[in-house]
Design a protein around this motif. Structure first.
Motif, short mmCIF file in Angstrom:
data_model
loop_
_atom_site.label_atom_id
_atom_site.label_comp_id
_atom_site.label_asym_id
_atom_site.label_seq_id
_atom_site.Cartn_x
_atom_site.Cartn_y
_atom_site.Cartn_z
N ASP A 39 85.49 15.31 15.70
CA ASP A 39 84.43 16.23 14.36
C ASP A 39 83.53 15.40 13.06
OD1 ASP A 39 83.49 18.88 13.10
OD2 ASP A 39 85.66 17.96 11.67
N ASN A 42 80.62 13.84 15.04
CA ASN A 42 79.51 14.64 14.92
C ASN A 42 78.60 15.03 13.42
OD1 ASN A 42 77.84 17.07 16.15
ND2 ASN A 42 79.75 18.25 16.16
N SER A 43 79.69 15.14 12.72
CA SER A 43 78.87 14.95 11.02
C SER A 43 78.32 14.09 11.33
CB SER A 43 80.43 14.79 10.38
OG SER A 43 81.02 16.33 10.36
N PHE A 69 80.74 19.49 20.34
CA PHE A 69 81.86 20.82 19.99
C PHE A 69 82.45 20.89 21.70
CE2 PHE A 69 79.94 21.71 16.15
CZ PHE A 69 80.86 22.49 15.25
N GLY A 72 84.40 18.70 22.08
CA GLY A 72 86.33 18.66 20.91
C GLY A 72 87.49 19.89 21.79
#
Length: 190
Positions: A39, A42-43, A69, A72
């Motif tokens: 996560d 990805n950010s 995503f 994840g």
């Protein structure tokens, strides 16, 4: 499709989190560490995109964000449960596509003759930061794999994605005057 009517559920107040199959694990455990690192990566990719001009690279990285995503969800779905038949898994073709994109960008670049510093423009620096963050996500996924089964394509995807971000940073830097090269021992003489 995902539908979230309420953001807080209070189900994790005691330190556990729910997985895709409905099981609960400790938020401090290796599976949640890997999910959290993915996560964060990805950010970081999103921040890099914000520093890039619109174009093929930004568009490709937005696709990567969607795949992160998926990755994840892959990590959040343990193998060997009844939910396996519904699991969203990273597949070999996604890894191959990342390799093809690396090769395409690399054709425009001169070979490396030195280590490079993670800097230059804001876009280049953000791509390098995203690369380092993806490497951390990869380490967390590998650590999870020491005790539990992890999709090998997910691990390969993370490995190639960090390479992709490195080459993307070089590709952007090339359009801005080139890489910032490491100067061995540069601080000894200052």
């Amino acid at each position: 499709m995902v539908k979230l009517n309420k953001i807080y559920t209070r189900t994790g107040d005691e330190g556990s989190a729910g997985l895709v199959d409905g099981s609960r694990v400790s938020k401090a455990g290796p599976r949640m560490a890997a999910i959290g690192e993915v996560d964060e990566a990805n950010s970081a990719i999103g921040v890099a995109i914000a520093a890039l001009p619109d174009g093929d690279l930004a568009t490709g990285l937005r696709r990567v964000q969607n795949e992160m995503f998926d990755l994840g969800a892959d990590i959040a779905t343990p193998f060997g449960t009844d939910f396996e038949q519904h699991a969203l898994r990273v597949v070999a073709r996604q890894v191959t596509r990342i390799e093809e994109e690396i090769d395409a960008m690399n054709t425009d670049l001169s070979p490396l003759t030195s280590f490079i510093l993670p800097g230059g423009s804001m876009a280049v620096a953000q791509l390098h930061l995203a690369r380092a963050t993806v490497r951390r996500a990869e380490r967390a996924a590998v650590a999870l794999g020491t005790d539990e089964q992890v999709n090998p394509h997910a691990l390969a995807y993370l490995n190639r994605l960090s390479d992709h971000l490195f080459v993307a940073a070089r590709w952007v830097a090339a359009s801005e005057g080139g890489d910032v090269l490491w100067q061995p021992g540069a601080t000894r003489n200052s």
